[in-house]
Enzyme design. Structure first.
Site, PDB file in Angstrom:
ATOM      1  N   SER A 112       0.834  -1.072  -0.042  1.00 29.04           N
ATOM      2  CA  SER A 112      -0.065   0.203   0.076  1.00 29.04           C
ATOM      3  C   SER A 112       0.874   1.190  -0.095  1.00 29.04           C
ATOM      4  O   SER A 112       1.671   1.535   1.131  1.00 29.04           O
ATOM      5  CB  SER A 112      -0.789  -0.280   1.298  1.00 29.04           C
ATOM      6  OG  SER A 112      -1.413   1.167   1.171  1.00 29.04           O
TER       7      SER A 112
ATOM      8  N   HIS B 293      -1.164  -0.976  -4.241  1.00 29.87           N
ATOM      9  CA  HIS B 293      -2.388  -0.551  -3.564  1.00 29.87           C
ATOM     10  C   HIS B 293      -2.532   0.787  -3.555  1.00 29.87           C
ATOM     11  O   HIS B 293      -1.538   1.401  -2.853  1.00 29.87           O
ATOM     12  CB  HIS B 293      -2.803  -1.505  -2.334  1.00 29.87           C
ATOM     13  CG  HIS B 293      -3.934  -1.220  -1.523  1.00 29.87           C
ATOM     14  ND1 HIS B 293      -5.115  -1.825  -1.854  1.00 29.87           N
ATOM     15  CD2 HIS B 293      -4.427  -0.321  -0.713  1.00 29.87           C
ATOM     16  CE1 HIS B 293      -6.097  -1.517  -1.228  1.00 29.87           C
ATOM     17  NE2 HIS B 293      -5.619  -0.537  -0.408  1.00 29.87           N
TER      18      HIS B 293
ATOM     19  N   ASP C  37      -4.617   4.212  -2.155  1.00 29.46           N
ATOM     20  CA  ASP C  37      -5.645   4.351  -1.083  1.00 29.46           C
ATOM     21  C   ASP C  37      -5.994   5.952  -1.475  1.00 29.46           C
ATOM     22  O   ASP C  37      -5.482   6.906  -1.465  1.00 29.46           O
ATOM     23  CB  ASP C  37      -5.220   4.381   0.345  1.00 29.46           C
ATOM     24  CG  ASP C  37      -4.985   3.104   0.845  1.00 29.46           C
ATOM     25  OD1 ASP C  37      -5.959   2.499   0.611  1.00 29.46           O
ATOM     26  OD2 ASP C  37      -4.034   2.585   1.139  1.00 29.46           O
TER      27      ASP C  37
ATOM     28  N   MET D 133      -8.578   8.777  -0.380  1.00 28.63           N
ATOM     29  CA  MET D 133      -9.515   9.272   0.775  1.00 28.63           C
ATOM     30  C   MET D 133     -10.147  10.697   0.664  1.00 28.63           C
ATOM     31  O   MET D 133      -9.333  11.544   0.112  1.00 28.63           O
ATOM     32  CB  MET D 133      -8.880   9.192   2.026  1.00 28.63           C
ATOM     33  CG  MET D 133      -8.085   7.773   2.309  1.00 28.63           C
ATOM     34  SD  MET D 133      -7.395   7.780   3.838  1.00 28.63           S
ATOM     35  CE  MET D 133      -6.464   6.195   3.645  1.00 28.63           C
TER      36      MET D 133
ATOM     37  N   HIS E  57      -8.196   1.645  -3.966  1.00 29.67           N
ATOM     38  CA  HIS E  57      -9.331   1.706  -3.018  1.00 29.67           C
ATOM     39  C   HIS E  57      -9.800   2.899  -2.622  1.00 29.67           C
ATOM     40  O   HIS E  57      -9.086   3.772  -2.398  1.00 29.67           O
ATOM     41  CB  HIS E  57      -8.454   1.020  -1.847  1.00 29.67           C
ATOM     42  CG  HIS E  57      -9.091   1.087  -0.606  1.00 29.67           C
ATOM     43  ND1 HIS E  57      -8.724   0.637   0.660  1.00 29.67           N
ATOM     44  CD2 HIS E  57     -10.639   0.991  -0.279  1.00 29.67           C
ATOM     45  CE1 HIS E  57      -9.496   0.280   1.420  1.00 29.67           C
ATOM     46  NE2 HIS E  57     -10.800   0.682   1.177  1.00 29.67           N
TER      47      HIS E  57
ATOM     48  N   MET F  75     -12.251   5.311  -0.876  1.00 27.19           N
ATOM     49  CA  MET F  75     -12.412   5.571   0.363  1.00 27.19           C
ATOM     50  C   MET F  75     -13.412   6.916   0.296  1.00 27.19           C
ATOM     51  O   MET F  75     -12.837   7.847   0.945  1.00 27.19           O
ATOM     52  CB  MET F  75     -11.693   5.462   1.472  1.00 27.19           C
ATOM     53  CG  MET F  75     -11.183   4.015   2.020  1.00 27.19           C
ATOM     54  SD  MET F  75      -9.695   3.917   2.666  1.00 27.19           S
ATOM     55  CE  MET F  75      -8.545   3.770   1.465  1.00 27.19           C
TER      56      MET F  75
ATOM     57  N   MET G 144     -11.617  -5.092   5.309  1.00 27.39           N
ATOM     58  CA  MET G 144     -10.725  -4.110   6.063  1.00 27.39           C
ATOM     59  C   MET G 144     -10.449  -4.731   7.401  1.00 27.39           C
ATOM     60  O   MET G 144     -11.464  -5.104   8.168  1.00 27.39           O
ATOM     61  CB  MET G 144     -11.631  -2.690   6.082  1.00 27.39           C
ATOM     62  CG  MET G 144     -11.487  -1.769   4.875  1.00 27.39           C
ATOM     63  SD  MET G 144      -9.966  -1.614   4.170  1.00 27.39           S
ATOM     64  CE  MET G 144      -9.066  -0.732   5.383  1.00 27.39           C
TER      65      MET G 144
ATOM     66  N   ASP H  15      -6.928  -6.024   4.402  1.00 28.78           N
ATOM     67  CA  ASP H  15      -6.346  -4.678   4.103  1.00 28.78           C
ATOM     68  C   ASP H  15      -6.216  -3.919   5.630  1.00 28.78           C
ATOM     69  O   ASP H  15      -7.233  -3.713   6.252  1.00 28.78           O
ATOM     70  CB  ASP H  15      -7.027  -3.807   3.463  1.00 28.78           C
ATOM     71  CG  ASP H  15      -6.205  -2.331   3.041  1.00 28.78           C
ATOM     72  OD1 ASP H  15      -5.059  -2.114   3.767  1.00 28.78           O
ATOM     73  OD2 ASP H  15      -6.947  -1.255   2.476  1.00 28.78           O
TER      74      ASP H  15
END
Ligand code: DX5
Ligand code: ZN
Length: 224
Positions: free
Chosen positions: A14, A39, A41, A43, A72, A74, A148, A181
């Site tokens: 990640s 990966h 992230d 957000m 991913h 979020m 998660m 994750d």
């Protein structure tokens, strides 16, 4: 009982835990160390109490990476953000089943279909306290389930062992990629592999290690 064949084990470092001042170099190093996927992230400061990056940065990551990007999201209302990420050429795009905006099953199904129509793997993620049943109606429409094992938002949190039975249950229902994750290291990674996960996402454990290669290898091999 004959077990169906499962997808092979994949390690997805990640990038949240990498040195962003040297992003391209970190990507090169982790690829050379044997990472299978990257990966990423995303957000929004609403769905989780943290902000990271948008499509501009993911596009820059795509330009310098050679392995699949596993993005991913979020975000609240992720259905409004699919197109910009699909246009970047990501390989997997994951939304949260709890995301505001996706409450109606038809909207969630539409989002998953939009992702698949772009020939991108559709992913569905669930928070640690969200029941496995919540994703069950969508399993035939997804290529990846992302469980998660910490509350989403930040790296370097402690693994929540309560999610192990959920992974075991999901593996009975789902033969696609089952990713975990949060708080993954050699020990928790092994627990998750045994429960049926085949994609181990690890930020801190890989990027704060002295050898990315050894860290990635230890996630593949049984410990002890
Ligand atoms: C947390 C992110 C994770 C995070 C994991 O919301 O989804 O991908 O980077 O970090 P570690 O491996 O440090 O728990
Ligand atoms: Zn993540």
């Amino acid at each position: 009982m004959k077990m169906p064949s499962l997808p092979s084990l994949l390690v997805a470092p990640s990038l949240l835990a990498c040195d962003f001042a040297h992003l391209a170099e970190e990507i090169r190093k982790v690829e050379e160390a044997g990472a299978d996927w990257l990966h990423v992230d995303v957000m929004d400061g609403h769905f989780v109490p943290n902000l990271t990056m948008g499509p501009v940065v993911v596009e820059a990551i795509r330009r310098v990476s050679r392995i699949p990007l596993d993005v991913h999201l979020m975000l609240d209302h992720p259905q409004q953000w699919l197109r910009p990420f699909l246009d970047v050429g990501v390989h997997y795009l994951t939304v949260h089943v709890e995301a505001p905006g996706l409450e109606q099953p038809a909207v969630l199904r539409n989002s998953l279909e939009t992702i698949r129509k772009a020939k991108v793997g559709a992913g569905l993620s669930l928070r640690p306290k969200t029941d496995a049943e919540s994703v069950r109606p969508f399993l035939d429409r997804v290529d990846l389930i992302l469980v998660m094992s910490v509350e989403p938002g930040f790296g370097a949190q402690a693994f929540m062992p309560q999610v192990v039975p959920k992974v075991r249950m999901l593996r009975q229902w789902f033969s696609g990629h089952l990713a975990v994750d949060g708080g993954i290291n050699a020990k928790t990674g092994e627990q998750m592999r045994k429960a049926g996960a085949n994609v181990l996402v690890a930020g801190t454990y890989v990027f704060r290690s002295t050898s990315y290669r050894d860290a990635i290898q230890s996630l593949r091999a049984p410990s002890g």
